[in-house]
Write a protein that holds these residues in place. Structure first.
Motif, PDB file in Angstrom:
ATOM      1  N   PHE A  11       0.403  -9.726 -15.476  1.00 46.21           N
ATOM      2  CA  PHE A  11       0.603  -8.284 -15.343  1.00 46.21           C
ATOM      3  C   PHE A  11       1.639  -7.852 -16.378  1.00 46.21           C
ATOM      4  O   PHE A  11       2.760  -8.380 -16.405  1.00 46.21           O
ATOM      5  N   ARG A  12       1.239  -6.919 -17.285  1.00 43.72           N
ATOM      6  CA  ARG A  12       2.151  -6.476 -18.354  1.00 43.72           C
ATOM      7  C   ARG A  12       2.779  -7.673 -19.092  1.00 43.72           C
ATOM      8  O   ARG A  12       2.059  -8.540 -19.533  1.00 43.72           O
ATOM      9  N   ASN A  13       4.126  -7.716 -19.163  1.00 41.27           N
ATOM     10  CA  ASN A  13       4.724  -8.824 -19.936  1.00 41.27           C
ATOM     11  C   ASN A  13       5.040 -10.050 -19.061  1.00 41.27           C
ATOM     12  O   ASN A  13       5.767 -10.935 -19.491  1.00 41.27           O
ATOM     13  N   ALA A  33      13.363  -3.173 -22.405  1.00 39.53           N
ATOM     14  CA  ALA A  33      12.087  -3.838 -22.727  1.00 39.53           C
ATOM     15  C   ALA A  33      11.965  -5.271 -22.219  1.00 39.53           C
ATOM     16  O   ALA A  33      11.375  -6.127 -22.871  1.00 39.53           O
ATOM     17  N   GLN A  34      12.548  -5.550 -21.062  1.00 40.83           N
ATOM     18  CA  GLN A  34      12.471  -6.914 -20.516  1.00 40.83           C
ATOM     19  C   GLN A  34      11.445  -7.043 -19.383  1.00 40.83           C
ATOM     20  O   GLN A  34      11.066  -8.159 -19.027  1.00 40.83           O
ATOM     21  N   GLY A  35      11.068  -5.921 -18.784  1.00 39.16           N
ATOM     22  CA  GLY A  35      10.078  -5.991 -17.704  1.00 39.16           C
ATOM     23  C   GLY A  35      10.531  -5.391 -16.383  1.00 39.16           C
ATOM     24  O   GLY A  35       9.872  -5.580 -15.363  1.00 39.16           O
ATOM     25  N   LYS A  36      11.641  -4.635 -16.392  1.00 36.80           N
ATOM     26  CA  LYS A  36      12.138  -4.046 -15.143  1.00 36.80           C
ATOM     27  C   LYS A  36      11.175  -2.986 -14.606  1.00 36.80           C
ATOM     28  O   LYS A  36      10.776  -3.016 -13.447  1.00 36.80           O
ATOM     29  N   SER A  37      10.801  -2.059 -15.473  1.00 39.18           N
ATOM     30  CA  SER A  37       9.876  -0.998 -15.026  1.00 39.18           C
ATOM     31  C   SER A  37       8.511  -1.585 -14.681  1.00 39.18           C
ATOM     32  O   SER A  37       7.851  -1.120 -13.748  1.00 39.18           O
ATOM     33  N   ASN A  38       8.103  -2.602 -15.435  1.00 39.30           N
ATOM     34  CA  ASN A  38       6.806  -3.234 -15.149  1.00 39.30           C
ATOM     35  C   ASN A  38       6.771  -3.774 -13.730  1.00 39.30           C
ATOM     36  O   ASN A  38       5.753  -3.664 -13.034  1.00 39.30           O
ATOM     37  N   LEU A  39       7.881  -4.359 -13.306  1.00 36.86           N
ATOM     38  CA  LEU A  39       7.929  -4.926 -11.962  1.00 36.86           C
ATOM     39  C   LEU A  39       7.796  -3.828 -10.896  1.00 36.86           C
ATOM     40  O   LEU A  39       7.031  -3.938  -9.939  1.00 36.86           O
ATOM     41  N   VAL A  61      -2.971  -5.223 -18.155  1.00 36.22           N
ATOM     42  CA  VAL A  61      -3.297  -6.644 -18.318  1.00 36.22           C
ATOM     43  C   VAL A  61      -2.518  -7.179 -19.512  1.00 36.22           C
ATOM     44  O   VAL A  61      -2.466  -6.545 -20.576  1.00 36.22           O
ATOM     45  N   ARG A  62      -1.927  -8.341 -19.326  1.00 36.53           N
ATOM     46  CA  ARG A  62      -1.097  -8.932 -20.385  1.00 36.53           C
ATOM     47  C   ARG A  62      -1.898  -9.091 -21.678  1.00 36.53           C
ATOM     48  O   ARG A  62      -3.076  -9.489 -21.635  1.00 36.53           O
ATOM     49  N   PHE A  63      -1.265  -8.780 -22.798  1.00 34.31           N
ATOM     50  CA  PHE A  63      -1.947  -8.887 -24.092  1.00 34.31           C
ATOM     51  C   PHE A  63      -2.648 -10.237 -24.196  1.00 34.31           C
ATOM     52  O   PHE A  63      -2.090 -11.266 -23.816  1.00 34.31           O
ATOM     53  N   ASP A  64      -3.862 -10.234 -24.720  1.00 32.88           N
ATOM     54  CA  ASP A  64      -4.641 -11.454 -24.963  1.00 32.88           C
ATOM     55  C   ASP A  64      -5.080 -12.183 -23.695  1.00 32.88           C
ATOM     56  O   ASP A  64      -5.465 -13.348 -23.757  1.00 32.88           O
ATOM     57  N   ASP A 320      13.568   3.784 -10.686  1.00 36.13           N
ATOM     58  CA  ASP A 320      13.464   3.223 -12.031  1.00 36.13           C
ATOM     59  C   ASP A 320      14.440   3.896 -12.985  1.00 36.13           C
ATOM     60  O   ASP A 320      14.164   4.972 -13.508  1.00 36.13           O
ATOM     61  N   ASP A 321      15.576   3.248 -13.159  1.00 33.10           N
ATOM     62  CA  ASP A 321      16.534   3.688 -14.165  1.00 33.10           C
ATOM     63  C   ASP A 321      16.962   5.139 -13.983  1.00 33.10           C
ATOM     64  O   ASP A 321      17.072   5.877 -14.952  1.00 33.10           O
ATOM     65  N   VAL A 322      17.190   5.544 -12.748  1.00 35.68           N
ATOM     66  CA  VAL A 322      17.543   6.945 -12.524  1.00 35.68           C
ATOM     67  C   VAL A 322      19.036   7.172 -12.339  1.00 35.68           C
ATOM     68  O   VAL A 322      19.498   8.302 -12.395  1.00 35.68           O
TER      69      VAL A 322
HETATM   70  N1  LIG Z   1      -0.069  -5.263 -21.317  1.00 37.70           N
HETATM   71  C1  LIG Z   1       1.078  -5.790 -21.773  1.00 37.70           C
HETATM   72  N2  LIG Z   1       1.131  -7.075 -22.178  1.00 37.70           N
HETATM   73  C2  LIG Z   1       2.280  -7.625 -22.634  1.00 37.70           C
HETATM   74  N3  LIG Z   1       3.435  -6.948 -22.724  1.00 37.70           N
HETATM   75  C3  LIG Z   1       3.438  -5.668 -22.326  1.00 37.70           C
HETATM   76  C4  LIG Z   1       2.279  -5.017 -21.823  1.00 37.70           C
HETATM   77  N4  LIG Z   1       2.588  -3.747 -21.501  1.00 37.70           N
HETATM   78  C5  LIG Z   1       3.886  -3.615 -21.796  1.00 37.70           C
HETATM   79  N5  LIG Z   1       4.404  -4.735 -22.273  1.00 37.70           N
HETATM   80  C6  LIG Z   1       5.787  -5.002 -22.709  1.00 37.70           C
HETATM   81  O1  LIG Z   1       6.628  -5.043 -21.611  1.00 37.70           O
HETATM   82  C7  LIG Z   1       7.956  -4.898 -22.099  1.00 37.70           C
HETATM   83  C8  LIG Z   1       8.872  -4.448 -20.998  1.00 37.70           C
HETATM   84  O2  LIG Z   1       8.543  -3.181 -20.516  1.00 37.70           O
HETATM   85  P1  LIG Z   1       9.351  -2.434 -19.361  1.00 37.70           P
HETATM   86  O3  LIG Z   1       8.934  -1.016 -19.438  1.00 37.70           O
HETATM   87  O4  LIG Z   1       9.205  -3.097 -18.070  1.00 37.70           O
HETATM   88  O5  LIG Z   1      10.855  -2.585 -19.851  1.00 37.70           O
HETATM   89  P2  LIG Z   1      12.200  -2.269 -19.100  1.00 37.70           P
HETATM   90  O6  LIG Z   1      12.856  -3.567 -18.782  1.00 37.70           O
HETATM   91  O7  LIG Z   1      11.972  -1.323 -18.011  1.00 37.70           O
HETATM   92  O8  LIG Z   1      13.044  -1.596 -20.273  1.00 37.70           O
HETATM   93  P3  LIG Z   1      13.890  -0.223 -20.326  1.00 37.70           P
HETATM   94  O9  LIG Z   1      15.270  -0.596 -19.921  1.00 37.70           O
HETATM   95  O10 LIG Z   1      13.828   0.102 -21.777  1.00 37.70           O
HETATM   96  O11 LIG Z   1      13.240   0.775 -19.465  1.00 37.70           O
HETATM   97  C9  LIG Z   1       7.831  -4.012 -23.328  1.00 37.70           C
HETATM   98  O12 LIG Z   1       8.440  -4.638 -24.401  1.00 37.70           O
HETATM   99  C10 LIG Z   1       6.334  -3.892 -23.588  1.00 37.70           C
HETATM  100  O13 LIG Z   1       5.986  -4.125 -24.917  1.00 37.70           O
END
Ligand SMILES: Nc1ncnc2c1ncn2[C@@H]1O[C@H](COP(=O)(O)OP(=O)(O)OP(=O)(O)O)[C@@H](O)[C@H]1O
Ligand SMILES: [Mg+2]
Length: 376
Positions: A11-13, A33-39, A61-64, A320-322
């Motif tokens: 999922f994402r990164n 850009a470490q994955g906090k919002s993704n989680l 979906v994670r790249f590739d 999320d980062d509010v």
């Molecule tokens: N489908 C994907 N596959 C792989 N990586 C991805 C995908 N979608 C997003 N990413 C990567 O996930 C990384 C982290 O994103 P995220 O938004 O979770 O960061 P964050 O920790 O919330 O950062 P910030 O503090 O800047 O908000 C980004 O660098 C982005 O390139």
């Protein structure tokens, strides 16, 4: 309700991740850009079946990789515990599983888990285009009403077909006699549309009360907030859904000339809006940035309360980062309100400076780095 286990696969990164979050406050701290919002997004996906950010599911979906999967175990007090899973693919439609049973109709998944997301996009609900406010309404009502999701689907399908007919008639692509089928389309549109309007009206009535109470507290009793539903035609004097349907059909008849000329439907829930008035003035046009932010925060806190009222237990909170957008007093109030509410909370931030030692002692803290999460 609370999540006892969250698993991500491609999922994402994230490659593979499994965490057992705490029942109270969970803090995810890390650089950009470490994955906090993704989680947080993965939890929002489980609750609503939709991404909070992506336009297309394939972006999740994670790249590739060909597919991704998000799974959570949820403990609920009003319903039995549940395992929810959403599988996303680059080539196929997403599939949800509830306790291992496959569901392609997502209406059945929405609302198994409830979550309210606070993020930087909230401000757009106040100052953005009307379509953002309609999306907000739809997503939030859907969380507590699977029937709303079904009505929304039926309405959209009918609207699309009716619009195609109006466009084809206007452009002469179908014979004029096709106009005779319009009354039947009007009836279908009004039937599904009336249910949406009724539900939106009820939802906003209660949300408005809760939001204005919260807003009074957040603004130190200085400002008053009114949240007003603005449907595309007047609902004055209409109390039953059947009355709304009747009025909708009358409206369609009265704008027949305009619709024929424009080749599209000009009345209905697809034109609805919400007005936010602070001290009587439209906050979208006249509110300061701070005032708009306070309205957005009040709205989300009200939504949390409303979901708790409807479901009987508090939803998850995804913050999320509010924190950096809030002044000290509002930040403290947010913590106080959310701690009192007893919601399991997932919060992302780039450092821990905003937290008092007391808050940190009670929290579960995770460091997030390049798609890896480590409990501190
Ligand atoms: N489908 C994907 N596959 C792989 N990586 C991805 C995908 N979608 C997003 N990413 C990567 O996930 C990384 C982290 O994103 P995220 O938004 O979770 O960061 P964050 O920790 O919330 O950062 P910030 O503090 O800047 O908000 C980004 O660098 C982005 O390139
Ligand atoms: Mg982020």
């Amino acid at each position: 309700m609370h999540v006892t286990s969250l698993k991500l696969e491609n999922f994402r990164n994230y490659g593979t991740l499994e965490i057992q979050p705490g029942e109270g406050l969970n803090i995810f701290v890390g650089l950009n850009a470490q994955g906090k919002s993704n989680l947080l997004e993965s939890l929002y996906l489980l609750a609503t079946s939709k991404s909070s950010r992506a336009g297309k599911d394939t972006e999740l979906v994670r790249f590739d990789q060909p597919q991704a999967r998000v799974t959570a175990d949820v403990i609920r007090t009003k319903n039995s515990d549940v395992e929810i899973e959403i599988a996303l693919s680059m080539t196929e439609k997403k599939v949800a599983r509830i306790n291992g049973v496959k569901h392609t109709r997502l209406a059945e998944v929405i609302g198994q888990l409830n979550a309210v997301l606070f993020d930087s996009g909230d401000l757009e609900i106040i100052r953005g285009e009307p379509s953002i406010r309609r999306r907000f309404l739809d997503l939030e009502i859907a969380q507590t009403s699977p029937r709303y999701v079904l009505a929304l689907g039926s309405y959209r399908k009918t609207l699309e077909q009716r619009n195609r007919l109006l466009r084809d008639l206007r452009d002469g692509r179908v014979p004029g006699s096709a106009r005779e089928s319009l009354p039947a389309w009007n009836e279908g549109l009004a039937q599904h549309g009336a249910r949406l309007i009724e539900r939106r009206r009820l939802f906003l009535e209660r949300l408005a009360q809760l939001a204005s109470e919260t807003h009074r507290t957040l603004s130190d009793e200085r400002d008053s907030l009114e949240v007003v539903y603005q449907p595309s035609f007047s609902l004055d004097g209409l109390s039953e859904v059947g009355d709304i349907q009747g009025r909708f059909q009358e409206e369609l008849a009265s704008v027949a000339g305009e619709e024929a000329a424009r080749g599209t439907t000009v009345r209905g829930p697809q034109r609805d809006d919400i007005a936010f008035r602070v001290n009587g003035q439209d906050c979208r046009l006249y509110g300061s940035q701070g005032q708009q932010r306070t309205v957005a925060l009040s709205l989300k806190l009200a939504e949390r309360q409303l979901i708790e009222e409807l479901v009987g237990e508090p939803p998850l909170l995804l913050l999320d980062d509010v924190l950096s957008d809030l002044d000290d007093a509002r930040r403290a109030l947010l913590f106080e309100l959310t701690a009192r509410a007893g919601s399991q909370t997932f919060l992302s931030c780039t450092n821990l400076r905003a937290f008092s030692p007391g808050v940190l002692d009670r929290a579960t803290v995770y460091a997030v780095s390049a798609g890896e999460v480590a409990k501190q």
